[in-house]
Structures are given as C-alpha cells and as structure tokens.
Design an enzyme around this catalytic site. Structure first.
Site, PDB file in Angstrom:
ATOM      1  N   CYS A   1       0.829  -1.206   0.000  1.00  0.00           N
ATOM      2  CA  CYS A   1       0.000   0.000   0.000  1.00  0.00           C
ATOM      3  C   CYS A   1       0.866   1.261   0.000  1.00  0.00           C
ATOM      4  CB  CYS A   1      -0.857   0.040   1.241  1.00  0.00           C
ATOM      5  SG  CYS A   1      -1.735  -1.475   1.561  1.00  0.00           S
TER       6      CYS A   1
ATOM      7  N   ARG B   1       5.064  -0.111  -6.304  1.00  0.00           N
ATOM      8  CA  ARG B   1       4.945  -1.021  -5.154  1.00  0.00           C
ATOM      9  C   ARG B   1       3.844  -2.050  -5.361  1.00  0.00           C
ATOM     10  NH1 ARG B   1       6.622   2.120  -0.267  1.00  0.00           N
ATOM     11  NH2 ARG B   1       4.994   1.108   0.915  1.00  0.00           N
TER      12      ARG B   1
ATOM     13  N   TRP C   1      -2.966  -2.529  -1.420  1.00  0.00           N
ATOM     14  CA  TRP C   1      -2.591  -3.896  -1.830  1.00  0.00           C
ATOM     15  C   TRP C   1      -3.360  -4.778  -0.852  1.00  0.00           C
ATOM     16  CZ3 TRP C   1       0.365  -6.747  -5.244  1.00  0.00           C
ATOM     17  CH2 TRP C   1       0.823  -7.989  -4.835  1.00  0.00           C
TER      18      TRP C   1
ATOM     19  N   ASN D   1      -1.305   1.708   6.190  1.00  0.00           N
ATOM     20  CA  ASN D   1      -0.477   0.612   5.664  1.00  0.00           C
ATOM     21  C   ASN D   1      -0.116  -0.262   6.848  1.00  0.00           C
ATOM     22  OD1 ASN D   1      -0.467   1.933   3.268  1.00  0.00           O
ATOM     23  ND2 ASN D   1       1.722   2.422   3.266  1.00  0.00           N
ATOM     24  N   GLY D   2      -0.079  -1.567   6.641  1.00  0.00           N
ATOM     25  CA  GLY D   2       0.290  -2.472   7.729  1.00  0.00           C
ATOM     26  C   GLY D   2      -0.884  -3.345   8.117  1.00  0.00           C
TER      27      GLY D   2
ATOM     28  N   GLU E   1      16.141 -24.215  -9.999  1.00  0.00           N
ATOM     29  CA  GLU E   1      15.859 -22.787  -9.820  1.00  0.00           C
ATOM     30  C   GLU E   1      17.106 -21.941 -10.118  1.00  0.00           C
ATOM     31  OE1 GLU E   1      13.360 -21.114  -9.786  1.00  0.00           O
ATOM     32  OE2 GLU E   1      13.801 -19.206  -8.828  1.00  0.00           O
TER      33      GLU E   1
ATOM     34  N   LYS F   1      17.202 -19.000 -12.933  1.00  0.00           N
ATOM     35  CA  LYS F   1      17.549 -17.610 -12.609  1.00  0.00           C
ATOM     36  C   LYS F   1      18.615 -17.109 -13.561  1.00  0.00           C
ATOM     37  CE  LYS F   1      14.976 -16.313 -10.801  1.00  0.00           C
ATOM     38  NZ  LYS F   1      13.861 -17.138 -10.460  1.00  0.00           N
TER      39      LYS F   1
ATOM     40  N   GLU G   1      17.228 -16.987 -17.534  1.00  0.00           N
ATOM     41  CA  GLU G   1      16.156 -16.053 -17.901  1.00  0.00           C
ATOM     42  C   GLU G   1      16.623 -14.599 -17.926  1.00  0.00           C
ATOM     43  OE1 GLU G   1      12.782 -15.848 -15.203  1.00  0.00           O
ATOM     44  OE2 GLU G   1      14.074 -16.236 -13.491  1.00  0.00           O
TER      45      GLU G   1
ATOM     46  N   HIS H   1      23.995 -40.354 -18.502  1.00  0.00           N
ATOM     47  CA  HIS H   1      23.046 -40.948 -19.454  1.00  0.00           C
ATOM     48  C   HIS H   1      22.861 -40.035 -20.666  1.00  0.00           C
ATOM     49  CE1 HIS H   1      22.302 -44.166 -16.656  1.00  0.00           C
ATOM     50  NE2 HIS H   1      22.238 -43.252 -15.703  1.00  0.00           N
TER      51      HIS H   1
ATOM     52  N   LYS I   1       5.789 -10.554 -16.210  1.00  0.00           N
ATOM     53  CA  LYS I   1       5.719 -10.878 -14.780  1.00  0.00           C
ATOM     54  C   LYS I   1       4.544 -11.793 -14.481  1.00  0.00           C
ATOM     55  CE  LYS I   1       7.017 -10.658 -10.526  1.00  0.00           C
ATOM     56  NZ  LYS I   1       8.132 -11.572 -10.209  1.00  0.00           N
TER      57      LYS I   1
END
Ligand code: F6R
Length: 608
Positions: free
Chosen positions: A2, A27, A75, A101-102, A481, A485, A488, A504, A603
């Site tokens: 937020c 944000r 948010w 916020n919070g 992963e 990273k 990409e 193999h 995204k």
C-alpha cells in the site's frame, strides 16, 4: 504494498496526492482512494483497479477541491479489492478519515467490542476499526484520541488521519511500517516512501516507531505516544526518484533479493504461535489433514521448482506421497486423482493462466484445492478452497526471488504440520526444525553480505556459452531454480540435471572450461555428488560447489566452493538459492542485460 500520501498547504491537495500515489505505483496495488476536506466536509472518492480510474473519476483531482487531504493505494490484505475495502476509511458520521499501511493484528476483538457499543462496519478490513476507535475516543482533542487508540492497537501501521472539525491539521503516525513527512514553502506532506513527494521537497523527516506528527500548512510538530513533544532532525534527500523507488539498489531484483530475510519473517511469524504452527486460513481441521493420502502440487516456472522442493520435504517429513506437475501439463493430461487427494497450486501472481486452469480442473474433479499465493485477491486466491498467503509483498522484477523464498517457507510449514498431525515427526525433531526455520532470516542475511565474492566470480562467466547445474534430491530442485535464474536474465544457455543422470547423455556436452555448479547440501548424498563432480572435472569442467559449512572434503573435487550456514537438510534450499540468485544476477549485470525486464518475459503470464 500500500501507499500513503497526505497534504496540507496552500496548493490544491488532490492533484498532489494523485501525483504522489502515481510515484508509488511500482509497489503494486489493486485499488485507490482519496479524502479531501473542504468547507467542513470530507469528500471521498475510491476506485478499484489502476490509479488512472481515480484520476478519471476526479478529472485529475480537479473535481475534489480543497487544500487538505489524504490518499492511499491499497494492496489487499484483509478483504478482496473493492470500493468498500479501499481506503480512506471513515467513522459512521464521516467526520474522521484514515488511511493505513500495515496490519492491525488485534482488529477482531476490537471490532467485536465496537460492534457491542453500537458501531457498524462497512468493510472487511482491519483498518476500519481505527476510524471507529478514533470516533470512540475523540472528544475534540485529536492528539489525545490518537494516543488512546495507539495504546489499544497491536500490529504494524503507518497512518494518515484527518478530522472534519480540524481543517488546519492532519496527522501521521507510524509503527513498524515506513512513513515520512516533508515540508516546502507551500505546505507539508505525508508519504509512505520518499519518491511520492520528492518532486515537491527534498527536506524530509523519517518518522520513528510510535511517533505522531501533527502537520499544519506551515509547520510540523512531533510527539511520542504519551503526547510529549519531541524535536527531530530533517534529512535532505539527494537521490533521484528512480533510485528512491529502488531504495538505492541498482535493480528491483537486487532490492527484492535483499528483502528475503524480511519476507521469510513475514511469512513465518504469523503462522507460529510459540512453537505451534497455525494456518488460520487453511479451512481444514487436523482430522481432515490427517485423512489426506496424496498431494498433487501444480505450478509453473519457479513456483514449480518450489513445488519440487516441497515434494522432497513433504514426503520426507510427513511420509505423504507427492506428485509435482507443471500446470501446463497437468491441465491436459487427464490426471488421475484418487480419494484422499489434495491439490496444492503455487503462484506468486495468482493469475497464471495454466495454474488457474489446473485449479479449475482439480475442482471440477471434486478435489480440495489449496492455493499458496502472493497476490491477495487474485483469481487463484479467490477460486481456491483455501489460501495460504506468502507475505512477500509486491514483486516488481520479472525474475522471482523473494516470492519463491516465501513459497518454500509455506511448503516447509505445511510439511511440518502434516508431520505432526500424521504422527511421523517426533516432538523434539519438530522443535529443532522450528528453531532452524527461525534462524533462516539471519542466515540469508549473512549470505547476502558476501555478494562481492559472488560478483567477482560471476564476472568470469559473462562470456560463457553454456552453464550446467547438478545436484541430487533437494539439491536437484535447487539446481533447477539456480539454472532458471541464470538463463532467464543473462540469456546464457543453462540446464539443471539430477547429478546421477549426467552420464546418461548430458555429460557429452561438457567441454574444457564449461562451468558446472554442483549443489551438495544433503550429507547423505555428499559422496555420490562428489563422484559426479569428479566425472565432469575429468572432462574439463570447472566446478563451483555449494555446500554446508564443514564439508571440507568437497574441496578435493571442486575448483571454487561457497559454504552455506548449518541448517536442517530439508531447509538448505532457502540458503543455497541465495548465492545462485546473486550469481545469475551478476552475470546478467556484467553482460549489460535488462535485469528487471528480461526480453520476451512477462511478470504475470495470463495466457496459455
Ligand atoms: C521465474 C519466474 C516464473 C514464474 C512463473 C509462475 O523467475 O518468475 O517462472 O515463477 O511464471 O508465475 P506465478 O508464480 O505468478 O504463477
């Protein structure tokens, strides 16, 4: 997360607030709202969706005249994005407006008490209790009412507050959620982050925990929660807006990597009451969990990789069979789900088309679906039968880092919870694992502090053609992963292999100087992975190893070693991934790639 912007001064407040909220758009948010005070009246406008909608609704703010106001981008946490849940929130008489916020942790008991006293609520938010509580305590002295409220609420908050009968002052309050105030010759400002007001002033004050600020058009006063006045030093901001949004980091990805200790705490803490795991949001009793006979984890990309780790942990700790599927495969393979099966979908955005389709498929087959989701109120969060949120906050960089780390934490907690209800985990073992989980944030911090060492090493591989990652068991899932990273964001071809699978076929790709990253964090598999390292070294590979502190033997087979702090073998992914994220990042930076927005990627993948 937020955003808050407030203004009191000689200029029109609404355009300043809209402009400031626009600077906080990075944000992430899902709705916006503004309250402007004029002629003894508080006018409020709210809208779901982009800030542009609020701008259109108010003609760029010109329909809301007044020189005093507060605004917010939300948010969603408590309650889905909607006009009712958007801020500002007001008391019943609409004489007090609040933006927040919070999270107010004790809002349920406070809300119940206020309802008993005759207050009625319009929203599902925790914030609305603040507006009613202020109303309850307000007897003409705003500062007194605010301090009384602060003594009652628990949790984190940054607040902007406005009273209809106090047109010459607004208030800012802070505890554990960032807030600044600033001043120029025309007025005073509140903001949850510097970029929101940088265009208007570079003279700001960082509000400290439990401080209250009274802002008038030409000066500000600071108080403690006991109404004692304090003096504060102003700070002159010398960075530009873009740097401010990134809080001084070169890229959002780096910033988000550095947010991982906090993300782990935020995801872990609300679920731990003492040493007990409580998933209040999981709509399943312990008996129902005990009856689960098989888990299907379904996700895409990094979320799928978190799922692969989850499989090892859930199977190892709770002895439940787990199948992991890429959502794009699951949805079309007519999956066989038997009685007692539960489906777990994992998604940062909560909007990935394939994951959403897989969720619908599972529901159609009549199986319970649990979502592990970061974006509150997203489609997956709304459609899943239960949701466990990863409290990573908005992730801006396309390559996920902190949301992935948060997904791992939820999967660990789920495994421990299943382990306890199924009786596969001894109490002392469980307690040791909880203690290890609590240490992860500091250990991640420690690994991040060694970024220069990784940067130095990464610079040697800017020109690499292929880079391989190998590991066994959980280390294989970390390798998946780490490899993603790197490729990409740096566009260097990379593959991850289960180390035992190398001979193999894959081993024929190893050439003189090829970098092979060997992850070896599972003591039971050390020797096996060392054998695979020796095999690739014999074909000319340069081997970088990531292993646990104390595993000195690995130095016999590795050319370069990164040690991670000691933790339970089931949790090593949370630590080993840090140097791998940093490695991918620095190779991409060294190559001059657009790290935060890699080519061809989005995204949120809302198409098949
Ligand atoms: C990689 C990455 C992607 C996402 C994938 C799923 O860094 O971010 O692989 O993990 O697109 O996205 P969500 O988690 O939003 O479903």
């Amino acid at each position: 997360m937020c955003g808050i912007v407030g203004y009191i001064g000689k200029e029109q407040a609404a355009p300043i607030i809209l402009d400031g909220l626009g600077k906080l758009e990075y944000r992430g948010y899902d709705s916006a709202g503004m309250a402007i005070l004029k002629d003894g009246q508080i006018q409020i406008k709210k809208s779901v969706g982009r800030l542009k909608v609020l701008e259109e609704l108010t003609h760029g703010g010109s329909l809301m005249e007044g020189v005093v106001g507060i605004g917010h981008t939300r948010w969603a946490t408590h309650g889905a994005p909607s006009n009712e849940n958007s801020h500002p929130h007001v008391n019943q008489k609409e004489t007090i407006a609040v933006v927040h916020n919070g999270i107010i942790e004790n809002y349920i008991p406070l809300k119940n008490k206020l309802i008993e006293k005759g207050y009625s609520f319009q929203s599902e938010t925790d914030t609305e209790v603040l507006a009613h509580l202020l109303d309850y305590y307000y007897k003409g002295n705003p500062l007194e009412a605010i301090t009384k409220v602060l003594h009652r609420v628990e949790g984190s908050y940054a607040l902007g507050i406005m009273f209809m009968d106090q047109p010459d002052q607004i208030f800012a309050v802070r505890k554990d959620s960032p807030l600044i105030v600033g001043q120029n010759e025309d007025g005073c400002f509140i903001a949850s982050d510097v970029p929101a007001i940088l265009k208007y002033t570079r003279k700001v004050y960082f509000v400290d925990n439990q401080e209250i600020v009274r802002l008038r058009h030409d000066h500000m006063h600071f108080y403690t929660v006991d109404e004692e006045e304090i003096t504060k030093e102003a700070t002159t901001i010398d960075w530009d807006t873009e740097a401010a949004e990134k809080a001084g980091y070169e890229h959002f990805m780096l910033k988000e990597m550095y947010e991982q200790p906090k993300t782990v705490i935020d995801t872990l803490k609300p679920r731990l009451k003492g040493n007990e795991i409580h998933f209040d949001e999981l709509k399943m009793t312990d008996e129902q969990l005990k009856a689960v006979r098989k888990i299907h984890i379904v996700a895409c990309g990094s979320a799928y990789h978190a799922g692969v780790t989850g499989k090892y942990v859930l199977e190892g700790v709770a002895r439940i069979p787990v199948e992991v599927d890429m959502a794009s495969e699951f949805r079309y393979r007519s999956p066989i789900l038997e009685e007692g099966a539960m489906v777990v979908v994992v998604s940062q955005s909560g909007e990935t088309a394939d994951t959403l389709a897989a969720l619908r498929e599972a529901k159609k087959l009549g199986f319970p679906v649990l979502g592990i989701v970061n974006a509150v109120g997203s489609s997956i969060a709304r459609e899943a039968d239960s949701v466990i949120y990863t409290w990573a906050g908005p992730e801006i960089a396309v390559a996920t880092t902190k949301a992935y780390s948060a997904q791992l934490i939820v999967l660990y907690l789920l495994a421990l919870k299943f382990g306890m209800v199924k009786g596969t985990l001894e109490q002392n073992c469980y307690e040791e694992m909880i203690a290890d989980l609590k240490k992860l944030p500091d250990q991640i911090e420690l690994l991040l502090a060694h970024k220069e060492k990784i940067q130095h090493f990464a610079n040697r591989y800017i020109g690499a053609k292929d880079i391989f990652f190998i590991g066994r068991g959980i280390d294989y899932s970390i390798s998946l992963e780490g490899s993603l990273k790197l490729k990409e964001i740096s566009y260097i071809h990379s593959e991850a292999y289960a180390a035992g699978e190398l001979k193999h076929g894959t081993i024929s790709l190893i050439e003189e100087g090829t970098l092979v990253t060997a992850v070896s964090t599972q003591p039971a598999l050390y020797q096996k992975t060392i054998s695979n390292m020796v095999e690739v070294k014999a074909r000319g590979a340069f081997v970088m190893a990531i292993t646990n502190e104390g595993n000195k033997e690995i130095e016999k087979a590795a050319d370069y070693v990164i040690y991670i702090p000691d933790t339970n073998p089931y949790f090593t992914n949370s630590l080993a991934i840090i140097p791998l994220q940093l490695f991918g990042y620095y190779v991409a930076v060294g190559k001059g790639c657009d790290v935060d927005k890699p080519r061809n990627l989005a995204k949120s993948v809302t198409v098949e």
